[in-house]
Design a protein around this motif. Structure first.
Motif, PDB file in Angstrom:
ATOM      1  N   UNK A  33       0.812  -1.216   0.000  1.00 54.73           N
ATOM      2  CA  UNK A  33       0.000   0.000   0.000  1.00 54.73           C
ATOM      3  C   UNK A  33       0.847   1.269   0.000  1.00 54.73           C
ATOM      4  N   UNK A  34       1.980   1.253   0.699  1.00 56.86           N
ATOM      5  CA  UNK A  34       2.803   2.460   0.722  1.00 56.86           C
ATOM      6  C   UNK A  34       3.392   2.759  -0.650  1.00 56.86           C
ATOM      7  N   UNK A  41       1.043   9.351  -5.871  1.00 52.41           N
ATOM      8  CA  UNK A  41       1.387  10.721  -5.479  1.00 52.41           C
ATOM      9  C   UNK A  41       2.424  11.315  -6.426  1.00 52.41           C
ATOM     10  N   UNK A  42       3.486  10.555  -6.715  1.00 50.46           N
ATOM     11  CA  UNK A  42       4.525  11.050  -7.625  1.00 50.46           C
ATOM     12  C   UNK A  42       3.955  11.282  -9.022  1.00 50.46           C
ATOM     13  N   UNK A  43       3.137  10.342  -9.493  1.00 46.88           N
ATOM     14  CA  UNK A  43       2.521  10.506 -10.807  1.00 46.88           C
ATOM     15  C   UNK A  43       1.604  11.707 -10.863  1.00 46.88           C
ATOM     16  N   UNK A  44       0.831  11.926  -9.790  1.00 45.79           N
ATOM     17  CA  UNK A  44      -0.080  13.063  -9.744  1.00 45.79           C
ATOM     18  C   UNK A  44       0.693  14.378  -9.749  1.00 45.79           C
ATOM     19  N   UNK A 109      10.550  12.207  -2.847  1.00 50.38           N
ATOM     20  CA  UNK A 109       9.573  12.019  -1.777  1.00 50.38           C
ATOM     21  C   UNK A 109      10.269  11.697  -0.460  1.00 50.38           C
ATOM     22  N   UNK A 110      11.526  11.242  -0.550  1.00 50.39           N
ATOM     23  CA  UNK A 110      12.293  10.942   0.664  1.00 50.39           C
ATOM     24  C   UNK A 110      12.536  12.194   1.494  1.00 50.39           C
ATOM     25  N   UNK A 116       6.894   7.116   6.343  1.00 53.31           N
ATOM     26  CA  UNK A 116       6.229   5.888   6.749  1.00 53.31           C
ATOM     27  C   UNK A 116       4.936   5.660   5.971  1.00 53.31           C
ATOM     28  N   UNK A 117       4.349   6.747   5.461  1.00 57.97           N
ATOM     29  CA  UNK A 117       3.108   6.631   4.694  1.00 57.97           C
ATOM     30  C   UNK A 117       3.390   6.571   3.196  1.00 57.97           C
ATOM     31  N   UNK A 118       4.279   7.440   2.731  1.00 53.54           N
ATOM     32  CA  UNK A 118       4.586   7.512   1.299  1.00 53.54           C
ATOM     33  C   UNK A 118       6.085   7.589   1.088  1.00 53.54           C
TER      34      UNK A 118
END
Length: 248
Positions: A33-34, A41-44, A109-110, A116-118
């Protein structure tokens, strides 16, 4: 003191779980799921930036985002022109631009406090393997369309027929693995290092964590660059030499 150190080691062992992902079952399949969340998120973000740039694009007074995008597009086209020496097959330029932009955003995103979520989806082999597979399949499809089935598969036997098995292994096994694992290994190591640094005392945490995240962003940009360059190189090798030979 000894008990405190042992307690910290136990906490570290419980907190840091390399390769662990929260999962969900659907139709008999297991999904991380993560990775799904961070990939979407990255694609959006990439799509959103593209739409925002297109909406404000202007030939007379380009925005900063438009200038950055045009510089990226020109760089990709330059790499293709230098590598192939011919007109790039349809979709190759777009693939190079999209791959760089998506991987860059995914790696960055790091830097967000939502690890922990994404976490960076490129730290999961379940994403990088399909990405590498997509590149290799696309390379073969373009090469077959340019050379024909006989011409493309016949080149594996050049200059010597006994080298064909090595060329096949390189093309269909070594390249996808190296393309995927190079990206995954660097991003996964960065995520793991941030988790380790996160166990340090709070009064010294901000400095190494901030410094490492800056370095991690640099590595993320470098890996996006390398993935795009290798993608262009594979297309160049697949169609460039044949087209040049035909031109002469």
């Amino acid at each position: 003191m000894r008990d405190m150190l042992e307690g910290q080691q136990v906490l570290a062992a419980e907190t840091i779980q390399p390769g662990h992902h929260p999962t969900v079952e659907f139709l008999g399949l297991t999904f991380n799921t993560d990775t799904l969340i961070s990939t979407v998120l990255a694609g959006a973000i990439v799509v959103g930036l593209g739409l925002y740039m297109a909406r404000g694009a202007s030939a007379g007074k380009p925005t900063k985002l438009q200038i950055i995008f045009e510089m990226l597009a020109e760089w990709v086209r330059g790499q293709i022109d230098d590598g192939m020496g011919i007109r790039a097959p349809r979709g190759v330029t777009e693939l190079g631009i999209t791959a760089f932009a998506f991987i860059l955003i995914a790696n960055w995103l790091a830097a967000l406090p939502t690890e922990h979520v994404a976490p960076p989806p490129t730290a999961d082999v379940n994403l990088v393997y399909p990405m590498a597979l997509l590149v290799i399949i696309w390379v073969n499809v373009v090469a077959i369309r340019r050379r024909g089935v006989k011409g493309y598969f016949g080149h594996f036997a050049h200059p010597y027929a006994f080298l064909a098995p090595i060329e096949i292994v390189t093309q269909y096994f070594a390249r996808p693995l190296s393309l995927a694992l190079r990206l995954w290994g660097n991003i996964f190591a960065g995520v793991l290092m941030v988790q380790v640094i996160g166990l340090m005392p709070a009064y010294v945490l901000w400095l190494p964590n901030a410094a490492w995240k800056l370095f991690d962003m640099f590595i993320g940009a470098l890996q996006a660059l390398i993935f795009s360059l290798l993608t262009i190189m594979y297309f160049s090798e697949a169609v460039g030499e044949e087209e040049e030979a035909g031109a002469h």
